[in-house]
Design a protein around this motif. Structure first.
Motif, PDB file in Angstrom:
ATOM      1  N   ALA A 178       0.741  -1.316  -0.275  1.00 29.66           N
ATOM      2  CA  ALA A 178      -0.320  -0.310  -0.063  1.00 29.66           C
ATOM      3  C   ALA A 178       1.109   0.973   0.115  1.00 29.66           C
ATOM      4  O   ALA A 178       0.743   2.421  -0.269  1.00 29.66           O
ATOM      5  CB  ALA A 178      -0.518  -0.568   1.255  1.00 29.66           C
ATOM      6  N   GLY A 179       2.092   1.332   0.847  1.00 30.84           N
ATOM      7  CA  GLY A 179       2.821   2.372   1.273  1.00 30.84           C
ATOM      8  C   GLY A 179       3.333   3.176  -0.619  1.00 30.84           C
ATOM      9  O   GLY A 179       4.057   3.822  -1.396  1.00 30.84           O
ATOM     10  N   TYR A 180       3.895   1.032  -0.929  1.00 27.70           N
ATOM     11  CA  TYR A 180       4.825   1.816  -2.697  1.00 27.70           C
ATOM     12  C   TYR A 180       4.175   1.812  -3.555  1.00 27.70           C
ATOM     13  O   TYR A 180       4.108   2.780  -4.557  1.00 27.70           O
ATOM     14  CB  TYR A 180       5.397   0.199  -3.040  1.00 27.70           C
ATOM     15  CG  TYR A 180       5.926   0.143  -4.262  1.00 27.70           C
ATOM     16  CD1 TYR A 180       7.240   0.211  -4.154  1.00 27.70           C
ATOM     17  CD2 TYR A 180       5.498  -0.120  -5.369  1.00 27.70           C
ATOM     18  CE1 TYR A 180       8.515  -0.380  -5.137  1.00 27.70           C
ATOM     19  CE2 TYR A 180       6.073   0.172  -6.814  1.00 27.70           C
ATOM     20  CZ  TYR A 180       7.388   0.020  -6.517  1.00 27.70           C
ATOM     21  OH  TYR A 180       8.419  -0.096  -8.200  1.00 27.70           O
ATOM     22  N   ALA A 212      11.078  17.823   5.949  1.00 26.04           N
ATOM     23  CA  ALA A 212      10.341  16.853   5.096  1.00 26.04           C
ATOM     24  C   ALA A 212       9.763  17.803   4.145  1.00 26.04           C
ATOM     25  O   ALA A 212       9.426  18.196   4.335  1.00 26.04           O
ATOM     26  CB  ALA A 212      10.163  16.371   6.610  1.00 26.04           C
ATOM     27  N   GLY A 213      10.144  16.769   2.844  1.00 27.82           N
ATOM     28  CA  GLY A 213       9.481  17.208   1.791  1.00 27.82           C
ATOM     29  C   GLY A 213       8.409  16.460   0.825  1.00 27.82           C
ATOM     30  O   GLY A 213       8.658  15.622   1.556  1.00 27.82           O
ATOM     31  N   ILE A 214       8.587  16.883  -0.095  1.00 24.83           N
ATOM     32  CA  ILE A 214       7.539  16.194  -1.284  1.00 24.83           C
ATOM     33  C   ILE A 214       8.527  14.152  -1.074  1.00 24.83           C
ATOM     34  O   ILE A 214       8.210  13.342  -1.654  1.00 24.83           O
ATOM     35  CB  ILE A 214       7.439  16.252  -2.685  1.00 24.83           C
ATOM     36  CG1 ILE A 214       6.993  15.050  -3.378  1.00 24.83           C
ATOM     37  CG2 ILE A 214       8.461  16.639  -3.435  1.00 24.83           C
ATOM     38  CD1 ILE A 214       5.135  15.218  -2.959  1.00 24.83           C
ATOM     39  N   LEU A 215       9.910  14.486  -1.884  1.00 23.15           N
ATOM     40  CA  LEU A 215      10.677  13.680  -2.364  1.00 23.15           C
ATOM     41  C   LEU A 215      10.911  12.782  -0.403  1.00 23.15           C
ATOM     42  O   LEU A 215      11.070  11.947  -0.848  1.00 23.15           O
ATOM     43  CB  LEU A 215      11.742  13.725  -2.127  1.00 23.15           C
ATOM     44  CG  LEU A 215      12.065  14.777  -3.046  1.00 23.15           C
ATOM     45  CD1 LEU A 215      14.039  15.092  -3.916  1.00 23.15           C
ATOM     46  CD2 LEU A 215      11.674  13.888  -4.974  1.00 23.15           C
ATOM     47  N   THR A 216      11.100  13.504   0.669  1.00 21.36           N
ATOM     48  CA  THR A 216      11.322  12.779   1.778  1.00 21.36           C
ATOM     49  C   THR A 216       9.958  11.656   1.653  1.00 21.36           C
ATOM     50  O   THR A 216      10.124  10.528   2.031  1.00 21.36           O
ATOM     51  CB  THR A 216      10.996  14.035   3.153  1.00 21.36           C
ATOM     52  OG1 THR A 216      12.295  14.534   2.562  1.00 21.36           O
ATOM     53  CG2 THR A 216      11.273  12.368   4.710  1.00 21.36           C
ATOM     54  N   ALA A 217       8.305  12.024   1.014  1.00 21.49           N
ATOM     55  CA  ALA A 217       7.589  11.081   1.634  1.00 21.49           C
ATOM     56  C   ALA A 217       7.363  10.532   0.624  1.00 21.49           C
ATOM     57  O   ALA A 217       6.759   9.266   1.140  1.00 21.49           O
ATOM     58  CB  ALA A 217       6.045  12.463   1.038  1.00 21.49           C
ATOM     59  N   ILE A 218       7.919  10.397  -0.572  1.00 21.74           N
ATOM     60  CA  ILE A 218       8.289   9.199  -2.011  1.00 21.74           C
ATOM     61  C   ILE A 218       8.978   8.204  -0.991  1.00 21.74           C
ATOM     62  O   ILE A 218       8.546   6.909  -1.265  1.00 21.74           O
ATOM     63  CB  ILE A 218       8.574  10.209  -2.738  1.00 21.74           C
ATOM     64  CG1 ILE A 218       7.637  11.336  -3.554  1.00 21.74           C
ATOM     65  CG2 ILE A 218       9.707   8.908  -3.933  1.00 21.74           C
ATOM     66  CD1 ILE A 218       8.178  11.624  -4.705  1.00 21.74           C
ATOM     67  N   CYS A 219      10.240   8.603  -1.102  1.00 25.46           N
ATOM     68  CA  CYS A 219      11.428   7.448   0.030  1.00 25.46           C
ATOM     69  C   CYS A 219      10.299   7.171   1.272  1.00 25.46           C
ATOM     70  O   CYS A 219      11.083   6.023   1.668  1.00 25.46           O
ATOM     71  CB  CYS A 219      12.848   8.518   0.152  1.00 25.46           C
ATOM     72  SG  CYS A 219      13.388   9.365  -1.652  1.00 25.46           S
ATOM     73  N   LEU A 220      10.087   7.797   2.299  1.00 29.55           N
ATOM     74  CA  LEU A 220       9.426   6.878   3.389  1.00 29.55           C
ATOM     75  C   LEU A 220       8.365   6.254   2.857  1.00 29.55           C
ATOM     76  O   LEU A 220       7.930   5.055   3.149  1.00 29.55           O
ATOM     77  CB  LEU A 220       9.232   8.010   4.102  1.00 29.55           C
ATOM     78  CG  LEU A 220       9.474   8.723   4.932  1.00 29.55           C
ATOM     79  CD1 LEU A 220       9.352   9.439   5.799  1.00 29.55           C
ATOM     80  CD2 LEU A 220      11.338   8.035   5.539  1.00 29.55           C
ATOM     81  N   LEU A 221       7.983   6.339   1.759  1.00 24.59           N
ATOM     82  CA  LEU A 221       6.656   5.070   1.408  1.00 24.59           C
ATOM     83  C   LEU A 221       7.409   4.230   0.297  1.00 24.59           C
ATOM     84  O   LEU A 221       6.636   3.027   0.746  1.00 24.59           O
ATOM     85  CB  LEU A 221       5.880   6.087   0.311  1.00 24.59           C
ATOM     86  CG  LEU A 221       4.804   7.068   0.786  1.00 24.59           C
ATOM     87  CD1 LEU A 221       4.108   7.464  -0.079  1.00 24.59           C
ATOM     88  CD2 LEU A 221       3.436   6.698   1.887  1.00 24.59           C
TER      89      LEU A 221
END
Length: 621
Positions: A178-180, A212-221
């Motif tokens: 789901a995260g991916y 934390a920004g959009i790239l951080t959100a993408i990478c954490l997901l």
């Protein structure tokens, strides 16, 4: 064109032949189809890689447009670069050896053709994952290997523990997936494409995120997906239970290939992670926590496959630790060496289990050095490699990781060194309990046939020499020029010493003084019980997640929503119709006198009602 599509096609063809016609084929024919398809894939991959050498840039083959909707265009593209080449060799090479071994190990099992059909299907999806040139096609392979893992873990589906383990693996991985999935949507919204080269080029042009920004959100997901597939804290709980599947499954899927898919995906997304330091640090700490937790649990287990299962989880933690500190080459190097020695450990354990007629409890083993000497010899090679004995394959990759970690954080480094000592200790414990002392079982041990030990011999050579033969950091230098950490003699001495210390402690406790472990366990009391019961993580999940969902489903969804509300409405409508029909039925008596009376009564009611309405209307005027 180098026809890269043939690499995954051969196993797919094997799946179709064995799946459709395997029941009518002999076991020999089924085995030949299964092995031949994977060997052909290996040979074609070799041919393609030699034709593409030296692979300074990625080679891409586009076959057709898969999905097109507005600005979203997803081509069916397969690509090979140096990272892909390494993974292709691991998947097809180790896969071929394990297929050969499995024909001997599974020969007496029912569903022989079904097993190899599933195994070939897994190879197809794993190769699709590795060759994919965009996140969505990678996701197809990602989900496919998850499906095959479910089918193979639950292969003995009449056994409740096996079917439960398959369900557990499937459900836990859905959480990660789901995260991916959400990460894929964010990648497209951010970059307007899902192609790896275009996303990475666009990411490199962005500034490194200070917060934390959009790239951080993408990478954490993406990390959420990786923690599910690669069994990291907190989604690692499915992998130890996956040992319910046949041993070749444990070796291929849960040691050498599928569980490293998360490591591969994070490495493939390196440009994104390098621009999201918060995500990188999270990857490192999750990897370190996983390595420590799984290694300590491995000390207390008695099922030989469970020991190696927790070892796999711990070694995967090491890989994520490397990725989190930016040592991508070192992480992939450990993927390769781990594939050698961990596949050998699992297959060697399978040889022991085969020799002892399916006995897996190490307390019922012992003294097997002379009874199954070939199995002992090859397992010794894997033991030395995972313990990090100098110049074995595991030593090279482990030291590369620890060197990079020391540069990043001395605290992480010393925790990693301690974990290396624990790793050497519990693997040595399993070897001493299995092969030293007196035999404590009741079966009559026998050596495995050549079809099983010949692949083990090949893996033994790779476990000893594979680190030097396949210098992964050198191969990946154009992609990750600073990914192989420090080369410091003192650090190598410390790392090697930790492994040798673990072996020495295990010898003292399980050979020189066998009564010592029980005494230590007794003195530790609650601490030992905590570790022996795997920190009660499964019990915590059961109490916090499983039982509330089950109880909520029973009371809220079943008893209230289904029984009381939905069934109540449907059954109530039926009951009302039955009551109304029953009342109206009584009016149909067949008596003319009664019908006349009802007509008169109706007329009177109509007249009274009409008069009342007329009176109301007159009053309103």
């Amino acid at each position: 064109m180098h026809h890269l599509w043939l690499i995954p096609f051969f196993p797919l063809a094997g799946f179709l032949v064995n799946g459709l016609f395997g029941k009518r084929l002999s076991k020999g024919a089924v085995g030949m189809v299964a092995i031949g398809s994977v060997v052909l894939s290996f040979l074609w991959a070799l041919k393609a890689l030699f034709g593409l050498a030296p692979l300074e840039t990625a080679h891409v083959e586009r076959y057709f447009t898969w999905i097109q909707s507005g600005s979203l265009v997803i081509p069916y593209e397969l690509a090979v670069d140096r990272l892909t080449a390494i993974m292709l060799m691991v998947v097809t090479g180790i896969g071929s050896l394990i297929h050969i071994y499995a024909t001997g190990y599974m020969h007496e099992e029912e569903g022989f053709y079904r097993f190899f059909a599933y195994l070939n299907l897994f190879m197809f999806f794993m190769l699709t994952l590795v060759l994919a040139n965009n996140y969505l096609l990678l996701f197809v392979g990602w989900e496919g290997v998850g499906l095959c893992s479910y089918l193979l873990i639950g292969f003995y589906f009449l056994k409740h523990s096996a079917s439960t383990a398959g369900n557990k693996a499937f459900i836990v991985n859905r959480i990660g997936d789901a995260g991916y999935s959400v990460a894929i949507f964010l990648i497209f919204l951010t970059f307007g494409t899902l192609d790896f080269p275009k996303v990475m080029e666009a990411a490199k042009a962005l500034p490194v995120e200070a917060s934390a920004g959009i790239l951080t959100a993408i990478c954490l997901l993406l990390l959420v997906g990786a923690t599910g597939k690669s069994a990291q804290v907190p989604l690692y709980v499915w992998l130890p239970d996956a040992m319910e599947g046949p041993t070749p499954v444990s070796a291929l899927i849960h040691a050498a290939t599928m569980v490293t898919a998360g490591v591969y995906m994070v490495t493939r997304s390196a440009a994104l992670f390098l621009h999201a330091p918060i995500a990188m640090e999270t990857v490192a700490w999750i990897g370190l926590a996983t390595a420590v937790m799984a290694a300590t649990i491995g000390i207390t287990q008695y099922d030989i496959k469970k020991v190696y299962a927790y070892s796999t989880v711990s070694q995967l933690g090491y890989m994520f630790l490397a990725l989190g500190v930016g040592a991508f080459s070192a992480g992939i190097w450990h993927v390769v060496t781990h594939a050698f020695f961990k596949a050998l450990l699992f297959l060697g354990a399978g040889s022991v289990i085969h020799a002892l007629h399916h006995e897996q409890d190490m307390r019922h083993m012992g003294g097997l050095r002379k009874k199954i000497p070939i199995t002992f010899a090859v397992l010794t090679c894997a033991w030395l490699a995972i313990s990090g004995v100098p110049f074995t394959s595991g030593w090279y990759s482990k030291e590369a990781i620890l060197g990079a970690v020391h540069h990043h954080s001395p605290l992480m480094y010393w925790i990693g060194v301690g974990t290396a000592a624990v790793t050497a200790f519990y693997v040595s414990r399993s070897m001493f309990m299995t092969f030293w002392g007196e035999y404590k079982g009741h079966a009559h041990p026998h050596e495995s046939p050549p079809v099983m030990w010949l692949p083990l011999a090949a893996l033994a050579v790779l476990s000893l020499a594979g680190g030097a033969l396949f210098n992964v950091p050198h191969i990946l230098e154009p992609m990750f020029p600073q990914g192989h950490g420090e080369h410091d003699f003192m650090l190598e001495v410390i790392g090697s010493g930790a492994g040798l210390l673990g072996i020495a402690l295990a010898y003292v406790m399980y050979v020189a003084n066998p009564g010592l472990p029980a005494s230590i366990a007794s003195s530790l009391g609650g601490v030992y019980r905590l570790v022996y019961n795997k920190y009660y993580v499964d019990e915590a999940y059961d109490a916090a997640v499983v039982r509330p969902i089950v109880n909520g489903s029973r009371t809220g969804l079943w008893q209230f929503a289904d029984v009381w509300l939905i069934d109540g409405m449907v059954n109530g409508a039926g009951s009302f119709a039955r009551w109304l029909g029953g009342g109206l039925r009584r009016l149909q008596s067949g008596s003319i006198r009664a019908y006349a009376a009802w007509v008169v009564a109706g007329a009177v009611i109509f007249i009274i009602a009409a008069g009342a309405i007329a009176g109301v209307q007159g009053g309103l005027r």
